[in-house]
Design a protein around this motif. Sequence first.
Motif, short mmCIF file in Angstrom:
data_model
loop_
_atom_site.label_atom_id
_atom_site.label_comp_id
_atom_site.label_asym_id
_atom_site.label_seq_id
_atom_site.Cartn_x
_atom_site.Cartn_y
_atom_site.Cartn_z
N MET A 92 11.08 -3.52 5.56
CA MET A 92 10.98 -2.25 5.93
C MET A 92 9.33 -2.39 6.64
SD MET A 92 10.19 1.08 3.75
CE MET A 92 10.93 2.51 4.06
N ALA A 93 9.41 -1.55 7.81
CA ALA A 93 8.23 -1.57 8.77
C ALA A 93 7.10 -0.54 8.23
CB ALA A 93 8.53 -1.45 10.02
N VAL A 94 5.91 -0.75 8.86
CA VAL A 94 4.83 0.57 8.70
C VAL A 94 5.50 1.58 9.45
CG1 VAL A 94 2.54 1.09 8.94
CG2 VAL A 94 2.92 -1.25 8.13
N VAL A 95 5.43 2.75 9.04
CA VAL A 95 5.99 3.89 9.38
C VAL A 95 5.02 4.59 10.14
CG1 VAL A 95 7.10 6.13 9.34
CG2 VAL A 95 8.20 4.17 8.07
N LYS A 96 5.04 5.30 11.59
CA LYS A 96 3.87 6.00 12.06
C LYS A 96 4.24 7.57 11.39
CE LYS A 96 1.96 3.19 15.06
NZ LYS A 96 0.80 2.33 14.61
N PRO A 144 -2.08 -5.99 10.43
CA PRO A 144 -1.09 -7.16 9.98
C PRO A 144 -0.99 -7.29 8.93
CG PRO A 144 -3.07 -8.03 11.39
CD PRO A 144 -3.32 -6.63 11.20
N VAL A 145 -2.05 -7.11 7.79
CA VAL A 145 -1.84 -7.18 6.30
C VAL A 145 -0.85 -6.24 5.75
CG1 VAL A 145 -3.16 -7.20 4.24
CG2 VAL A 145 -4.23 -8.21 6.16
N LEU A 146 -0.95 -5.11 6.26
CA LEU A 146 -0.09 -4.05 5.93
C LEU A 146 1.49 -4.17 6.53
CD1 LEU A 146 -2.49 -0.98 6.42
CD2 LEU A 146 -1.74 -2.25 4.41
N GLU A 147 1.47 -4.89 7.63
CA GLU A 147 2.86 -5.17 8.36
C GLU A 147 3.50 -6.24 7.18
OE1 GLU A 147 4.79 -3.91 10.53
OE2 GLU A 147 3.49 -2.55 11.57
N ASP A 162 9.72 -1.48 -2.52
CA ASP A 162 9.49 -0.70 -3.73
C ASP A 162 8.42 0.10 -3.48
OD1 ASP A 162 7.74 -2.90 -3.73
OD2 ASP A 162 7.29 -2.45 -5.80
N VAL A 163 7.61 0.26 -2.31
CA VAL A 163 6.65 1.15 -1.66
C VAL A 163 6.76 1.27 -0.07
CG1 VAL A 163 4.92 0.35 -3.41
CG2 VAL A 163 5.12 -0.84 -1.15
N LYS A 164 6.31 2.54 0.29
CA LYS A 164 6.61 2.78 1.75
C LYS A 164 5.15 2.68 2.21
CE LYS A 164 8.97 6.28 3.08
NZ LYS A 164 9.41 7.62 3.35
N ILE A 165 4.94 2.09 3.49
CA ILE A 165 3.61 1.89 3.81
C ILE A 165 3.66 2.78 5.16
CG2 ILE A 165 1.81 0.57 4.92
CD1 ILE A 165 2.65 -1.65 2.95
N VAL A 166 2.76 3.83 5.34
CA VAL A 166 2.41 4.45 6.65
C VAL A 166 1.26 4.69 7.38
CG1 VAL A 166 4.57 6.11 5.61
CG2 VAL A 166 2.12 6.80 5.62
N SER A 167 1.25 4.69 8.50
CA SER A 167 0.06 4.59 9.29
C SER A 167 -0.09 6.23 10.01
CB SER A 167 0.01 3.66 10.36
OG SER A 167 -1.06 3.78 11.12
N ILE A 168 -1.36 6.54 9.70
CA ILE A 168 -1.79 8.03 10.47
C ILE A 168 -2.85 7.62 11.20
CG2 ILE A 168 -2.73 10.09 10.07
CD1 ILE A 168 -1.20 10.05 7.50
N ASN A 169 -2.95 7.67 12.58
CA ASN A 169 -4.06 7.79 13.56
C ASN A 169 -4.96 8.92 13.35
OD1 ASN A 169 -5.74 8.11 15.89
ND2 ASN A 169 -4.58 6.30 16.53
N VAL A 170 -6.15 8.86 12.96
CA VAL A 170 -6.91 10.08 12.72
C VAL A 170 -7.48 10.62 13.84
CG1 VAL A 170 -7.94 8.93 10.51
CG2 VAL A 170 -9.34 8.66 12.65
N ASP A 171 -7.36 10.29 15.05
CA ASP A 171 -7.74 10.81 16.51
C ASP A 171 -6.78 11.51 16.69
OD1 ASP A 171 -10.12 9.47 16.64
OD2 ASP A 171 -9.42 7.68 17.74
N ASP A 172 -5.48 11.36 16.64
CA ASP A 172 -4.36 12.00 16.67
C ASP A 172 -3.94 13.04 15.67
OD1 ASP A 172 -4.16 10.28 19.20
OD2 ASP A 172 -2.58 9.25 18.11
N GLU A 173 -4.46 12.71 14.54
CA GLU A 173 -3.91 13.74 13.29
C GLU A 173 -5.26 14.10 12.73
OE1 GLU A 173 -1.18 14.71 13.41
OE2 GLU A 173 -0.05 13.61 14.72
N ASP A 174 -6.02 14.54 13.19
CA ASP A 174 -7.38 14.97 12.67
C ASP A 174 -7.15 15.95 11.64
OD1 ASP A 174 -6.61 16.70 15.03
OD2 ASP A 174 -8.41 17.42 14.83
N ILE A 175 -6.20 16.92 11.73
CA ILE A 175 -5.99 17.93 10.41
C ILE A 175 -5.60 17.06 9.33
CG2 ILE A 175 -4.50 19.74 9.90
CD1 ILE A 175 -4.64 20.65 12.93
#
Length: 102
Positions: free
Chosen positions: A1-5, A39-42, A50-63
């Motif tokens: 599974m890939a890192v999900v944006k 790359p470590v997370l990827e 057994d886990v999901k890894i997601v990425s949140i860009n704080v500049d785009d998603e400041d809330i």
Amino acid sequence: MAVVKVTRENFENEVIKSDKPVLVDFNADWCGPCKMLAPVLEEIAGSRDDVKIVSINVDDEDILAEDYGVSSIPCLVVVKDGKEVKRSIGFRGKDAVLELLR
């Protein structure tokens, strides 16, 4: 599974309602340690289902960043059953990230 944006639009479904633990990576494009961590997370995402890894860009998603009290990045937050259970700030190597997921 890939890192999900993740964005505000899909945060609830991808993180809060996830049927497995979620490692949320709060990051930014300009952040050197964030780029080192990606790359470590990827690698972990590609080897564990057994886990999901997601990425949140704080500049785009400041809330979202504000909602989670993120003031330093990279910030890793482990969410289980919709609730934060662990947090780590700063670059961590693979072993430290895997320990966070235990």
